[in-house]
Write an enzyme that holds these catalytic residues in place. Structure first.
Site, mmCIF file in Angstrom:
data_model
loop_
_atom_site.group_PDB
_atom_site.id
_atom_site.type_symbol
_atom_site.label_atom_id
_atom_site.label_comp_id
_atom_site.label_asym_id
_atom_site.label_seq_id
_atom_site.Cartn_x
_atom_site.Cartn_y
_atom_site.Cartn_z
ATOM 1 N N ARG A 181 0.896 -1.169 0.000
ATOM 2 C CA ARG A 181 0.000 0.000 0.000
ATOM 3 C C ARG A 181 0.927 1.210 0.000
ATOM 4 N NH1 ARG A 181 -5.352 1.476 3.404
ATOM 5 N NH2 ARG A 181 -6.113 0.069 1.799
ATOM 6 N N HIS B 294 -7.211 1.004 -6.584
ATOM 7 C CA HIS B 294 -7.468 0.167 -5.404
ATOM 8 C C HIS B 294 -8.188 -1.108 -5.873
ATOM 9 C CE1 HIS B 294 -7.839 -1.039 -1.383
ATOM 10 N NE2 HIS B 294 -8.720 -0.184 -0.911
ATOM 11 N N GLN C 110 -10.168 -3.622 -3.461
ATOM 12 C CA GLN C 110 -11.483 -3.176 -3.003
ATOM 13 C C GLN C 110 -12.551 -3.516 -4.041
ATOM 14 O OE1 GLN C 110 -12.308 -1.624 0.072
ATOM 15 N NE2 GLN C 110 -14.354 -2.177 -0.650
ATOM 16 N N ASP D 67 -16.916 7.755 -2.086
ATOM 17 C CA ASP D 67 -15.695 7.609 -1.279
ATOM 18 C C ASP D 67 -15.424 8.966 -0.634
ATOM 19 O OD1 ASP D 67 -13.315 6.638 -0.203
ATOM 20 O OD2 ASP D 67 -12.216 6.634 -2.094
ATOM 21 N N CYS E 233 -16.142 2.105 0.242
ATOM 22 C CA CYS E 233 -15.020 1.227 0.632
ATOM 23 C C CYS E 233 -14.690 1.343 2.113
ATOM 24 C CB CYS E 233 -13.804 1.536 -0.227
ATOM 25 S SG CYS E 233 -13.170 3.218 -0.050
ATOM 26 N N ARG F 251 -13.883 -8.321 1.620
ATOM 27 C CA ARG F 251 -12.441 -8.157 1.351
ATOM 28 C C ARG F 251 -11.721 -9.462 1.678
ATOM 29 N NH1 ARG F 251 -10.107 -3.059 1.298
ATOM 30 N NH2 ARG F 251 -8.278 -4.248 0.652
HETATM 31 N N1 NVA Z 1 -9.684 6.950 -1.593
HETATM 32 C C1 NVA Z 1 -9.349 6.493 -0.275
HETATM 33 C C2 NVA Z 1 -9.632 5.040 -0.128
HETATM 34 C C3 NVA Z 1 -9.352 4.467 1.238
HETATM 35 C C4 NVA Z 1 -9.600 2.991 1.330
HETATM 36 C C5 NVA Z 1 -7.901 6.803 0.032
HETATM 37 O O1 NVA Z 1 -7.057 6.622 -0.872
HETATM 38 O O2 NVA Z 1 -7.594 7.239 1.135
HETATM 39 N N1 CP Z 2 -11.255 0.089 2.228
HETATM 40 C C1 CP Z 2 -9.996 -0.030 2.683
HETATM 41 O O1 CP Z 2 -9.041 -0.277 1.906
HETATM 42 O O2 CP Z 2 -9.874 0.081 4.016
HETATM 43 P P1 CP Z 2 -8.523 0.220 4.866
HETATM 44 O O3 CP Z 2 -7.912 1.542 4.515
HETATM 45 O O4 CP Z 2 -8.972 0.128 6.274
HETATM 46 O O5 CP Z 2 -7.590 -0.919 4.485
#
Ligand code: NVA
Ligand code: CP
Length: 300
Positions: A102, A129, A132, A217, A257, A285
């Site tokens: 990540r 992502h 997800q 989101d 998500c 997930r």
């Molecule tokens: N768009 C959000 C998704 C988190 C799961 C982010 O990148 O923070």
């Molecule tokens: N939706 C998602 O990826 O959640 P986290 O940031 O908690 O992993």
């Protein structure tokens, strides 16, 4: 032989993706604790950003399958002190069976994959992502059947999740309606590649017309915290509320998500209401990523 990576949803074909989703549903419906296809295998999980769902679902999934997962943060490894990505990828992939990252920059994941001997999974970047989306598609399939020919409304930021929804529309052949503020549109190259499957709308209600699924989101993603105030102004007309859901099909689902901000991108009555499937989506997930691990590591 080069390992099979999962960096984008476009790394799988539509047949592979459908098979993976059906496998995820089967794994969810029947958990055989003696089925341990990854016994003794190890996954390294590198998190440059926070996570609840991604970390726990991968860690639990590896454990269910008889393997284990290592949580690595740049703070505690030499990655945070500037060890080159390609050296880190070579070293880490010589010791584990799979790597999940990540990261902030999408290119970090692609560079890692180029130098890794084992499958690399994108656990979220600034651009995509895909894990997800596996869970979102799983949830739609189990509640409504195949998504082909359906209409999905994306309301809000043209961010990493929006990009992965565009990829899903391409692979699974559904129409994606997008309503986002000027200046916050998804990347032009990703939109162009999707052709007629993506349509833009000037407001949230217009985008939600006839939708089978409404998705949103956060207004400010991880790393954009300093833009929060400015984004609150830009996105003020982009909340999924009862009016938006009323424009969609009466049986439309609502997904997010998570984590969510009630009163910003979604009203509390929608996210906590009867059309919302966000907690089923979050649980999926685990099941969807178990199917992904089988696909990448067992060739199933
Ligand atoms: N768009 C959000 C998704 C988190 C799961 C982010 O990148 O923070
Ligand atoms: N939706 C998602 O990826 O959640 P986290 O940031 O908690 O992993």
């Amino acid at each position: 032989m080069n390992p099979r990576h999962f960096i984008s949803l476009l790394d799988v074909s539509s047949d592979e993706l459908r098979a993976l989703i059906h496998r995820a549903i089967a794994l969810k419906n029947h958990r055989d604790v003696d089925y341990q296809p990854l016994k003794g295998q190890v996954m390294a999980m590198i998190f440059e950003k926070s996570s609840t769902r991604t970390r726990i679902s991968f860690e639990a999934g590896m454990s269910h399958f008889g393997g284990s997962a290592l949580f690595l943060s740049p703070r505690d490894t030499q990655l945070g002190r500037g060890e080159p990505l390609r050296d880190s990828a070579k070293v880490i992939s010589s010791m584990v069976d799979c790597i999940m990252l990540r990261t902030d920059k999408h290119q970090t994941v692609t560079t890692f994959a180029e130098h890794s001997r084992v499958p690399v999974i994108n656990g979220l970047t600034d651009q995509q992502h895909p894990c997800q989306l596996l869970a979102d598609i799983h949830t739609f399939f189990e509640l409504r059947g195949d998504i082909q020919g359906k209409t999905v409304a994306w309301i809000g930021d043209g961010n990493n999740m929006c990009h992965s929804y565009i990829h899903a529309a391409m692979i699974l052949d559904f129409t994606l309606h997008i309503a986002c503020p000027v200046g916050y549109e998804p990347a032009a190259d990703i939109v162009a590649a999707a052709g007629a499957r993506v349509e833009f709308f000037p407001d949230t209600v217009a985008a939600a017309q006839n939708a089978d699924l409404v998705v949103t989101d956060v207004w400010a993603s991880m790393g954009q915290e300093e833009e929060q105030k400015q984004r609150e102004i830009a996105f003020k007309n982009y909340q999924v509320d009862a009016k938006v859901m009323a424009a969609a099909h009466p049986d439309a689902l609502f997904m997010h998500c998570l984590p969510a901000h009630r009163g910003e991108e979604v009203s509390a009555d929608v996210i906590d209401g009867p059309q919302s499937v966000v907690f089923q989506e979050a649980e999926n997930r685990l099941h969807a990523q178990k199917a992904l691990l089988e696909f990448l590591l067992c060739g199933k």
